[in-house]
Design a protein around this motif. Structure first.
Motif, PDB file in Angstrom:
ATOM      1  N   CYS A  21      44.543  49.287  61.834  1.00 47.61           N
ATOM      2  CA  CYS A  21      44.661  49.802  60.454  1.00 47.61           C
ATOM      3  C   CYS A  21      45.804  50.816  60.379  1.00 47.61           C
ATOM      4  O   CYS A  21      45.897  51.732  61.205  1.00 47.61           O
TER       5      CYS A  21
ATOM      6  N   CYS B 196      43.960  54.512  59.460  1.00 51.64           N
ATOM      7  CA  CYS B 196      43.141  55.291  60.407  1.00 51.64           C
ATOM      8  C   CYS B 196      43.307  54.826  61.846  1.00 51.64           C
ATOM      9  O   CYS B 196      42.637  55.305  62.764  1.00 51.64           O
TER      10      CYS B 196
ATOM     11  N   CYS C 244      40.816  47.229  56.510  1.00 50.57           N
ATOM     12  CA  CYS C 244      40.096  47.927  57.585  1.00 50.57           C
ATOM     13  C   CYS C 244      38.596  48.026  57.264  1.00 50.57           C
ATOM     14  O   CYS C 244      38.223  48.426  56.152  1.00 50.57           O
TER      15      CYS C 244
ATOM     16  N   CYS D  25      37.939  52.020  56.730  1.00 52.81           N
ATOM     17  CA  CYS D  25      38.477  52.836  55.619  1.00 52.81           C
ATOM     18  C   CYS D  25      39.118  52.003  54.524  1.00 52.81           C
ATOM     19  O   CYS D  25      39.648  52.543  53.557  1.00 52.81           O
TER      20      CYS D  25
HETATM   21 ZN    ZN Z   1      41.219  52.238  58.587  1.00 53.92          ZN
END
Ligand code: ZN
Ligand code: BV8
Length: 246
Positions: free
Chosen positions: A126, A129, A146, A149
């Motif tokens: 991702c 994050c 993701c 997140c």
């Molecule tokens: Zn993420």
């Protein structure tokens, strides 16, 4: 294939051997190269695809291109060149396989000491994050989000304009600087800083050998060029090294 006495002598005495591997080694498994006729860059320019701006401009388009390449990788198997390189790992005290390729074929052929300079297409993370995604559905053409997140997920490969993984590059430069014999195999030697490695090795005193179908941008710098298919040349070379008593 005839090998020079000098090369066989150098290899029979060598402690440290290193290889820079490019798309040409996987070509015999059916993975398209980049700059050969019919190669990947024939349809698209790298700037359009293998860079972060292209991904942010059209995440689905770039993601679907990597999905397409993952589908190709799923159907291919290691070739004689991969197996010969895996065998070379057991013939020398220190053998470093440094790859620019983002496929898993060297691992599937049994190589263990592999340095991936440009990442690996089977890993995805991702961009927000940095969470690494697990198993993905390679038929999904829309960019993955993701699971933690909701951020965009990208392939864990080095795009143009991006730094190479520092530890991998440091290790590769060290292997080149310490090599008794350095091979540049199946690479057009046009992408930097990877293309510097054979020259670093040569200038540090390694016996430097290129294995390629054609001459490349660095052929003139190296001690020898073996012209032909890497699968056949590497298999015959491994037999010769073993005959020489390694
Ligand atoms: Zn993420
Ligand atoms: C960076 C992953 C800076 C993604 C790839 C101007 C001059 C010099 C350099 C630059 C420049 N402008 C920009 C740069 C830097 C740029 C670069 O080198 N550009 C080149 C094209 C001019 N480099 C970068 O951007 C690198 N990053 O410099 O960062 C920086 C510094 C500080 C802070 C921030 C940033 C990142 C480069 C990595 C790019 N990612 N791939 C993906 O794959 O989708 S590059 C891509 O090219 C692959 O990794 C591939 O491995 C690599 C090299 O290609 P080859 O493997 O050599 O394949 P190719 O098709 O070219 O050749 C195949 C060869 O095999 C041929 O010679 C053929 O004859 C031979 N062959 C075919 N079949 C066989 C065979 N040989 C033997 N047997 C066979 N059967």
């Amino acid at each position: 294939m005839e090998f020079s006495d000098k090369l066989i002598e150098k290899l029979s005495k060598a402690k440290n051997v290193a290889v820079l591997k490019g798309a040409g080694v996987s070509a015999e498994s059916g993975v398209p190269t980049f700059r050969d006729p019919g190669g990947i860059w024939e349809k698209f320019r790298p700037e359009e695809l293998a860079n972060f701006e292209a991904f942010m401009r059209d995440p689905d388009f770039v993601w679907s291109w990597y999905q397409h390449r993952r589908e190709i990788m799923r159907d291919v198997t290691p070739n004689a060149g991969h197996y010969a390189l895996a065998e070379m790992e057991n013939l020398f005290e220190n053998f470093d396989l440094i790859t620019q390729n983002i496929d898993n074929l060297h691992f599937r052929a049994g190589s263990r000491n592999v340095t991936e300079l440009h990442g690996n297409i089977e890993r995805n993370f991702c961009i927000k994050c940095r969470h690494f995604a697990g198993e993905i559905d390679i038929t999904e053409k829309k960019v993955l989000k993701c699971e933690k997140c909701g951020g965009l997920v990208r392939p864990d490969v080095v795009w143009f304009g991006e730094m190479l993984p520092m530890e991998a590059l440091r290790h590769a430069e060290e292997a080149a600087a310490n090599a008794d014999v350095f091979f540049s195999i199946g690479t057009s030697a046009e992408v930097y800083p990877a293309a510097m490695l054979p020259v670093i090795a040569k200038r540090a005193g390694a016996y430097s050998v290129e294995i390629n179908l054609n001459r490349t941008a660095i052929s003139y710098e190296l001690d020898e060029t073996l012209t032909g298919k890497s699968g056949q040349i590497l298999s015959e070379l491994v037999n010769k090294i073993k005959e020489a008593g390694k």
